[in-house]
Design a protein around this motif. Structure first.
Motif, short mmCIF file in Angstrom:
data_model
loop_
_atom_site.label_atom_id
_atom_site.label_comp_id
_atom_site.label_asym_id
_atom_site.label_seq_id
_atom_site.Cartn_x
_atom_site.Cartn_y
_atom_site.Cartn_z
N VAL A 1 0.99 -1.49 0.04
CA VAL A 1 0.38 0.24 0.30
C VAL A 1 0.73 1.08 0.11
O VAL A 1 0.45 2.00 -0.32
N MET A 2 2.22 1.24 0.60
CA MET A 2 2.89 2.14 1.03
C MET A 2 3.35 2.64 -0.37
O MET A 2 4.18 3.87 -1.04
N GLN A 3 3.51 2.07 -1.22
CA GLN A 3 4.56 2.34 -2.38
C GLN A 3 3.57 2.20 -3.16
O GLN A 3 3.70 3.49 -4.53
N VAL A 4 3.18 1.31 -3.02
CA VAL A 4 1.74 2.27 -4.57
C VAL A 4 1.08 3.50 -4.68
O VAL A 4 0.37 4.29 -5.32
N ALA A 5 0.37 3.59 -2.84
CA ALA A 5 0.57 5.27 -2.65
C ALA A 5 0.78 6.49 -3.02
O ALA A 5 0.23 7.14 -4.08
N CYS A 6 2.19 5.95 -3.04
CA CYS A 6 3.08 6.81 -3.21
C CYS A 6 3.73 6.91 -5.46
O CYS A 6 3.48 8.54 -5.45
N PHE A 7 3.60 6.11 -5.98
CA PHE A 7 3.36 6.47 -6.67
C PHE A 7 2.44 6.73 -7.81
O PHE A 7 2.50 7.28 -8.79
N ALA A 8 0.80 6.40 -7.38
CA ALA A 8 -0.16 6.71 -7.58
C ALA A 8 -0.61 8.37 -7.25
O ALA A 8 -0.92 8.68 -8.76
N LEU A 9 0.00 8.37 -6.83
CA LEU A 9 -0.05 10.04 -6.60
C LEU A 9 0.83 10.61 -7.54
O LEU A 9 0.46 11.95 -8.05
N PHE A 10 2.63 10.62 -7.68
CA PHE A 10 3.46 11.04 -8.28
C PHE A 10 2.71 10.74 -9.89
O PHE A 10 2.66 12.03 -10.53
N THR A 11 1.77 9.18 -10.52
CA THR A 11 1.24 9.48 -11.90
C THR A 11 -0.28 10.40 -11.69
O THR A 11 -0.89 9.97 -12.79
N ASP A 12 -0.67 10.77 -10.80
CA ASP A 12 -2.25 11.07 -10.20
C ASP A 12 -2.87 10.18 -11.23
O ASP A 12 -4.04 10.41 -11.33
N ASP A 13 -2.99 8.82 -10.36
CA ASP A 13 -3.76 7.97 -10.53
C ASP A 13 -4.45 7.81 -9.52
O ASP A 13 -5.03 7.32 -8.05
N THR A 14 -6.72 8.41 -9.86
CA THR A 14 -7.04 8.91 -8.16
C THR A 14 -7.38 7.50 -8.29
O THR A 14 -7.82 7.09 -7.14
N GLN A 15 -7.69 6.13 -8.85
CA GLN A 15 -8.11 5.35 -8.83
C GLN A 15 -7.18 4.51 -7.47
O GLN A 15 -7.92 4.58 -6.48
N TRP A 16 -6.12 4.19 -7.52
CA TRP A 16 -5.48 3.86 -6.52
C TRP A 16 -4.88 4.22 -5.63
O TRP A 16 -4.77 4.19 -4.17
N ILE A 17 -5.39 6.34 -5.90
CA ILE A 17 -4.89 6.38 -4.36
C ILE A 17 -5.87 6.53 -3.60
O ILE A 17 -6.07 5.82 -2.85
#
Length: 392
Positions: free
Chosen positions: A231-247
Motif C-alpha cells: 500500500v505504501m509504495q502504490v500510494a506513493c507512485f499513484a500520487l506521483f502519476t495522478d492515479d486517482t483510482q489507486w490513491i
C-alpha cells in the motif's frame, strides 16, 4: 446584533486557533530542517561525486530475467547442509551473506543519492543538485542501455524453489524517495519536462504490473508488514502519476484492512512481535503505516485523525512503541536474532507523528537519534531516509 457579534467573535477565535496551530506546525518543520541540515549538506556533497550506476552494471547467472530485470534473492534462504546442490532451505531471521543483492544495493544507492540531492535543493535552491539528479533519473528510467524494466518479477528468488516471489515486491520501497525527490525538484528548469514525463510513464507501467500480476496481488493480501509496504509504495507512485483510482484504493485499504487487521487494541503489531526480529519488524511496520498517513492525508480525509470503531489509530501505534524507541532496554519482548544492537535509528514514524500530532516530546527524541546509520540492514529497512522532502 448580539448574535452576530458572538458569531463574529467565535470566528475570530477559531481563526486565531487555526493560525496558532499552523505556526506551531511550521515551527516544528523548521526544527526538523535545522536538525537535518548538516547531514544533508554532507551527504549531498558525496552525492554530487557519484556517477549513475543501475542494475545493468551487475548480473547473476541464477536470474531467470534479462539484463534490465531487477533480481534479488531471499535473505533467509541457505544451502541445504545435507545436500548442497538441492533447493535452498529457510533459516528465518538469519541473512545469508552469499545471496545476490547487488541490484538491491544499487537501488538503495540511487535512492540515497536522490534523497540527498533533493533535500539539499530544498534547503538551498541551488540547481546544481537538480542537474546531477537528472542524470541519475535518465540512467534508471530512460536510457535504453541502462534502464530498469518496470517490474519486480525476479525479486527475492530462491535457488531451486522460485524464480521470484510476491514478497520480493517489498524491494520496491527503495524507489519511493526517488519519486518524492523528483516531486521536490519538478519545478526546477534543470530537471526537464521530458525526464519528468518519462519517469511518470515508467511508474504508471510499474503500477500496472504490481496491481495485476499475481505476485502483486499476493503481496497486497499479505497480512503483515508486506501488505503495508504494498500500500505504501502504490500510494506513493499513484500520487506521483495522478492515479486517482489507486490513491483512493490505498486510502480505503489503510482504514479498512491494514489498521484493523494488523494493530492490536494496545497499539502493538502482534504479527511482527511473533517474528525472530520483533523489535526491528515492529519499528519497520510502524514506519510504513505512518508514511502512508503522511502520503495520503488531506483536508477531506486525515488519516492521522482516523480511528477504528474500537479506538485503534496511528497515534496509538506511535504511543505504544515510543517508550522502546526512547529506551530499547525497556523492550519487554525477546530481542532480535540479528541487528538488535543497531536499532533504532532516526525513525520516520517519530518525526512524521511529531509534526502531525504537534508532539514536541516525540520530536526531541527523534532529534537525538542516529541520523546517519551505517549498517546496511538498517539503511535498507528505513523506507524514509530524508524526511525533509516528505514534509509538504
Amino acid at each position: 446584533m448580539t448574535k452576530k457579534h458572538t458569531c463574529g467573535s467565535l470566528g475570530v477565535v477559531l481563526l486565531l486557533v487555526l493560525s496558532s496551530t499552523l505556526c506551531y506546525g511550521q515551527s516544528l518543520k523548521a526544527e526538523v530542517a535545522k536538525t537535518l541540515r548538516p547531514y544533508i549538506l554532507k551527504e549531498a556533497d558525496w552525492a554530487l561525486r557519484q556517477k549513475p550506476i543501475t542494475i545493468t552494471a551487475q548480473s547473476c547467472n541464477r536470474s531467470a530475467g534479462g539484463k534490465h530485470d531487477f533480481y534479488s534473492e531471499g535473505d533467509y534462504w541457505w544451502p541445504n547442509p545435507k545436500s548442497p546442490d538441492s533447493p535452498y532451505v529457510q533459516r528465518d531471521g538469519m541473512t545469508n551473506p552469499q545471496n545476490f543483492v547487488a541490484h538491491r544495493l544499487a537501488m538503495i544507492r540511487f535512492s540515497r543519492i536522490m534523497g540527498a540531492l533533493a533535500s539539499a535543493y530544498k534547503l538551498t535552491g541551488d540547481n546544481k543538485y537538480v542537474y546531477h539528479a537528472a542524470a541519475h533519473l535518465n540512467a534508471w528510467f530512460i536510457d535504453p542501455k541502462t534502464m530498469m524494466n518496470p517490474n519486480l518479477q525476479y525479486s527475492q528468488a530462491i535457488k531451486g524453489v522460485a524464480t521470484g516471489r510476491g514478497i520480493g515486491i517489498i524491494d520496491g520501497i527503495q524507489l519511493m524517495e526517488v519519486v518524492q525527490d523528483t516531486e521536490a525538484m519538478e519545478h526546477s528548469p534543470a530537471l526537464g519536462k521530458q525526464i519528468l514525463a518519462r519517469e511518470k510513464n515508467w511508474f504508471s507501467r510499474y503500477i500496472g504490473w504490481v496491481t495485476t500480476h499475481q505476485y502483486g496481488i499476493d503481496e497486497m493480501n499479505a497480512k503483515n508488514n508486506h501488505g503495508t509496504c504494498w500500500v505504501m509504495q502504490v500510494a506513493c507512485f499513484a500520487l506521483f502519476t495522478d492515479d486517482t483510482q489507486w490513491i483512493n484504493f490505498c486510502r480505503d485499504r489503510y482504514k479498512q484492512v491494514l489498521l484493523p487487521g494488523q494493530m492490536a487494541a494496545d497499539g502493538s503489531f502482534p504479527l511482527e512481535l511473533k517474528r525472530t526480529k520483533p523489535y526491528g519488524y515492529s519499528i519497520f511496520d510502524l514506519d510504513a503505516m505512518t508514511t502512508i498517513c503522511q502520503l495520503l492525508s488531506n483536508q477531506q480525509d486525515n488519516l492521522w485523525a482516523f480511528e477504528t470503531s474500537d479506538g485503534r489509530s496511528i497515534n496509538k501505534g506511535i504511543a505504544f512503541l515510543y517508550p522502546y524507541l526512547a529506551d530499547k532496554n525497556k523492550w519487554p519482548y525477546q530481542h532480535d536474532v540479528m541487528h538488535w544492537e543497531d536499532w533504532p535509528a532516526a525513525q520516520p514514524s517519530l518525526v512524521f507523528g511529531a509534526v502531525a500530532a504537534q508532539n514536541r516530546q516525540w520530536l526531541k527524541t527523534w532529534q537525538t537519534m542516529n541520523h546517519d546509520p551505517q549498517n546496511d540492514e538498517i539503511i535498507r529497512n528505513l523506507p524514509v531516509r530524508h524526511p525533509l522532502i516528505w514534509l509538504n
